[in-house]
Scaffold this motif. Sequence first.
Motif, short mmCIF file in Angstrom:
data_model
loop_
_atom_site.label_atom_id
_atom_site.label_comp_id
_atom_site.label_asym_id
_atom_site.label_seq_id
_atom_site.Cartn_x
_atom_site.Cartn_y
_atom_site.Cartn_z
N LYS B 248 -14.82 -11.17 5.38
CA LYS B 248 -15.23 -12.49 4.87
C LYS B 248 -16.24 -12.36 3.73
CE LYS B 248 -14.49 -14.90 9.24
NZ LYS B 248 -15.13 -15.45 10.46
N GLU B 249 -16.98 -11.27 3.74
CA GLU B 249 -18.01 -11.11 2.72
C GLU B 249 -17.48 -10.55 1.41
OE1 GLU B 249 -22.12 -9.94 4.05
OE2 GLU B 249 -20.93 -9.00 5.63
N VAL B 250 -16.33 -9.94 1.49
CA VAL B 250 -15.81 -9.24 0.30
C VAL B 250 -15.36 -10.24 -0.76
CG1 VAL B 250 -13.95 -7.76 -0.56
CG2 VAL B 250 -15.14 -7.18 1.57
N GLU B 251 -15.88 -10.04 -1.96
CA GLU B 251 -15.50 -10.91 -3.08
C GLU B 251 -14.28 -10.38 -3.81
OE1 GLU B 251 -16.75 -13.69 -4.02
OE2 GLU B 251 -18.75 -13.85 -3.14
N ALA B 252 -14.11 -9.07 -3.77
CA ALA B 252 -13.09 -8.43 -4.61
C ALA B 252 -11.68 -8.79 -4.17
CB ALA B 252 -13.28 -6.92 -4.56
N PRO B 253 -10.76 -8.87 -5.11
CA PRO B 253 -9.35 -8.98 -4.72
C PRO B 253 -9.01 -7.82 -3.79
CG PRO B 253 -9.60 -9.15 -7.10
CD PRO B 253 -10.95 -8.76 -6.56
N THR B 254 -8.24 -8.11 -2.77
CA THR B 254 -7.96 -7.09 -1.75
C THR B 254 -6.46 -6.92 -1.57
OG1 THR B 254 -10.00 -7.68 -0.60
CG2 THR B 254 -8.34 -6.45 0.67
N LEU B 255 -6.03 -5.67 -1.63
CA LEU B 255 -4.63 -5.34 -1.41
C LEU B 255 -4.48 -4.65 -0.07
CD1 LEU B 255 -1.66 -4.93 -2.41
CD2 LEU B 255 -2.44 -2.75 -3.40
N PHE B 256 -3.58 -5.16 0.74
CA PHE B 256 -3.24 -4.51 2.00
C PHE B 256 -1.91 -3.78 1.81
CE2 PHE B 256 -5.85 -8.15 2.97
CZ PHE B 256 -6.76 -7.67 3.88
N ILE B 257 -1.90 -2.48 2.04
CA ILE B 257 -0.65 -1.72 2.01
C ILE B 257 -0.34 -1.31 3.44
CG2 ILE B 257 0.59 0.22 0.99
CD1 ILE B 257 -1.41 0.31 -1.25
N LEU B 258 0.72 -1.88 3.96
CA LEU B 258 1.02 -1.72 5.39
C LEU B 258 2.43 -1.15 5.56
CD1 LEU B 258 -0.31 -5.24 6.47
CD2 LEU B 258 -1.59 -3.08 6.41
N GLY B 259 2.56 -0.31 6.56
CA GLY B 259 3.86 0.31 6.83
C GLY B 259 4.61 -0.45 7.91
N THR B 260 5.82 -0.84 7.60
CA THR B 260 6.59 -1.61 8.59
C THR B 260 6.94 -0.78 9.82
OG1 THR B 260 8.64 -1.03 7.45
CG2 THR B 260 7.61 -3.13 6.85
N ARG B 261 6.86 0.56 9.69
CA ARG B 261 7.17 1.44 10.82
C ARG B 261 5.90 2.08 11.39
NH1 ARG B 261 11.74 4.89 7.56
NH2 ARG B 261 13.22 3.23 7.18
N ASP B 262 4.76 1.54 11.01
CA ASP B 262 3.49 2.13 11.42
C ASP B 262 3.25 1.86 12.90
OD1 ASP B 262 0.87 2.90 11.81
OD2 ASP B 262 0.16 2.08 9.91
N GLN B 263 3.17 2.92 13.70
CA GLN B 263 2.91 2.76 15.13
C GLN B 263 1.43 2.76 15.45
OE1 GLN B 263 5.79 4.90 17.93
NE2 GLN B 263 5.74 6.28 16.20
N MET B 264 0.60 3.24 14.52
CA MET B 264 -0.83 3.34 14.81
C MET B 264 -1.58 2.08 14.37
SD MET B 264 -1.54 7.36 14.04
CE MET B 264 -3.00 7.43 15.07
N THR B 265 -1.27 1.60 13.19
CA THR B 265 -1.85 0.34 12.72
C THR B 265 -0.70 -0.54 12.22
OG1 THR B 265 -2.25 1.38 10.57
CG2 THR B 265 -4.11 1.29 12.10
N PRO B 266 0.07 -1.11 13.14
CA PRO B 266 1.20 -1.94 12.71
C PRO B 266 0.72 -3.15 11.92
CG PRO B 266 0.81 -2.16 15.06
CD PRO B 266 -0.07 -1.05 14.59
N PRO B 267 1.58 -3.71 11.08
CA PRO B 267 1.15 -4.81 10.21
C PRO B 267 0.46 -5.95 10.95
CG PRO B 267 3.28 -4.02 9.50
CD PRO B 267 2.95 -3.27 10.76
N LYS B 268 0.90 -6.23 12.16
CA LYS B 268 0.27 -7.36 12.87
C LYS B 268 -1.18 -7.06 13.19
CE LYS B 268 1.74 -6.01 17.51
NZ LYS B 268 2.57 -6.33 18.67
#
Lengths: 437, 310
Positions: B248-268
Amino acid sequence: MAGYQDPGFDTLALHAGAAPDPTTGARAVPIHLSTSFVFESSDHAAALFNLERAGYVYSRLSNPTNAVLEQRVSALEGGIGAISTASGQAALHLCVATLMGAGSHIVASTALYGGSQNLLHFTMRRFGIETTFVQPGDIDGWRAALRPNTKLLFGETVGNPGLEVLDIPTVSAIAHDAGVPLLVDSTLTTPWLMRPFDLGADLVYHSATKFLSGHGTVIAGIVVDGGSFDWAREYAASAKFGELAAPYDGFHDMVFTDESTVGAFLLRARREGLRDFGAALSPHSAWLVLQGIETLPLRMARHMSNTQRVVEFLAKHPFVARVGHPLLETHASHALAQKLLPRGAGSVFSFDIKGSRAQGKAFIDALQLFSHLANVGDCRSLVIHPASTTHFRMSDEALAAGGIGQGTIRLSIGLEEPDDLIDDLKRALRAAEKAER
Amino acid sequence: MQLEVNGHNTFCYTGGKAFDPAKPTVVFIHGVLNDHSVWILQTRYLANHGWNVLAPDLPGHGRSGGEPPATVEQGADFVLALVEVLKIKRLALVGHSFGSLIVLEAAARAARAAGTADGAPGDKISGDPSPPQPVRAPDAPAGEKAPPRQAGVTVSHLVLAGTAAPMKVSQTLLDASLNEPLKGIDMVNVFQHSMLAPPPSTLGPGTWLYGSSRALMRRVLASNVRTNVFHTGFRACDSYSKGEAAMKEVEAPTLFILGTRDQMTPPKAAQPLVRNARHGKTVLLPAGHQMMSEAPDGVLMALRDFLAEA
């Protein structure tokens, strides 16, 4: 690939490196017979050449079909990556040429394929690289042969053709204490019988011509890196391996150990070794090796069971003086083989008949199923007389050190019905007994 | 490039280019049991396309000295100290996994400090010119010096790859990382990959990612004989609870790069952050957790295009 454990060996033998072709849906690996690959843009081209992006440029450096083979053998060996080469000899040369230049020294086993012994003893010496040979089981000899300029220890997992088992855990410990890697030729054992990285080796190569291909159709080699040797640490400690850990002016002062913590060897071997020496593998040949690997587990199991039957037969035959296979308690490596090679010590071995050299010749000429030729690891059974063929350039002393006598006969046991192989051997031994001495 | 940060030697990969103060800078922070080399197919390109690239080995990892960060906050302290050493005033931050939490926390602090420098109340550290100090753990006794915060640094872009909030680690993995780290490495190695036929990757065509990731994790684990950086890193991920607040504090534009097959940090698992990003954008790639090596071009193109945005 979503799962809870590493895929098993048999699964990797079929699937590692290969997925259905995204364009055509082809399930088998396509053969990419193309010298070159189109760039998406000028920026893409420059990025590929400068290693900013990964991809295909020119098939001397890499090729999509070859890459499948490289991933597959890496997967089976437990390595980080691989480079396919035009032959097993090219693979050995690539290893040596990547790690050292004039003024360097190698310690190698005496129990080597004749071509490897020749490369190290004669050819590389001409380029300023010396080799000291030691008996593979002479542990003190390995240690004593080390010099300040030693940069590699090298042996075959099992010697050709004596099947002397290399004590990889012990020899690799000697190598690592000296700050050098251990390279092994794993041609005769394949990853199905032994995974040398698990035992301490740092680099592995194969003549893929043999069991990996398995059908006697192709000349090929491959080098696999285990990613375990810390080139940067050794460079900091002893200044060895500047080839990998110091700026390389042949590639814009690239420091390969900065680019990859674990893969510096492969980076330089491909960027320099394949680029400059050019011993690249044809994609068609790579495909043939891949076809072989798909059935490697099935074939190796049959090679081992057939070998056991043949060894048992020969060991009991009255006209056989010696059978050199670690299955037998009389073999010097029997205990070590039980420990390091529980699935078997290979299907290439030698034996001596009790007769003269002429009777040995009569034996070979009388064989019908066994093919008399210079190869091993075929699905068909093979026979040869090493002293006059594969190892003929070696001196009598070197032959003796390698466990090869003038009457030694080498067999490579194939996949035929074992009773038929035994009948063939029985008939030929009878012919040899009747032949003139 | 070798730097001294907080009194410790720090290795920073720069893509083969010397640091140039005139160029914009992007800092890459790796995850648990990784080092700078996991970014090789993104950093080298950007270094040759107008950016200063700084991809350090985190303290206590690989070729960097010092104590490994025991918390995400300590990791952020390191990033801000590194930036200060080079007198960088504006930069893009990119992080993967544990590293994504570190750069998130660093970006939040930078925004907070910038806010107080503009007159926002409550942050007396803003504008503090003193160099970063050794930090205390979050549960350290009251009265110790508070974590330093960076003033005068603007984060132009924030990239969170393979991220989650919270980034909980299963007890099984925490236990394995502590008691049987080699077994734990094998477990993580399976979870973090999603394909048996990856494209040409970190070593070019012929790279076997299961093997190269395992070798790297073993090497990084062995690089620190005093501290188990595996368990320390996992515990830091597991215990960090400020992700949403930081976002919430971050002002900068933020890009999330997420792996659809990621089992450790899934997109959800990243959605709490995505929802709280003021200027967020998401790129989904058909890859697992190790997306930089499983989808190297996808990650690179997402980065390149995002960083090109003003």
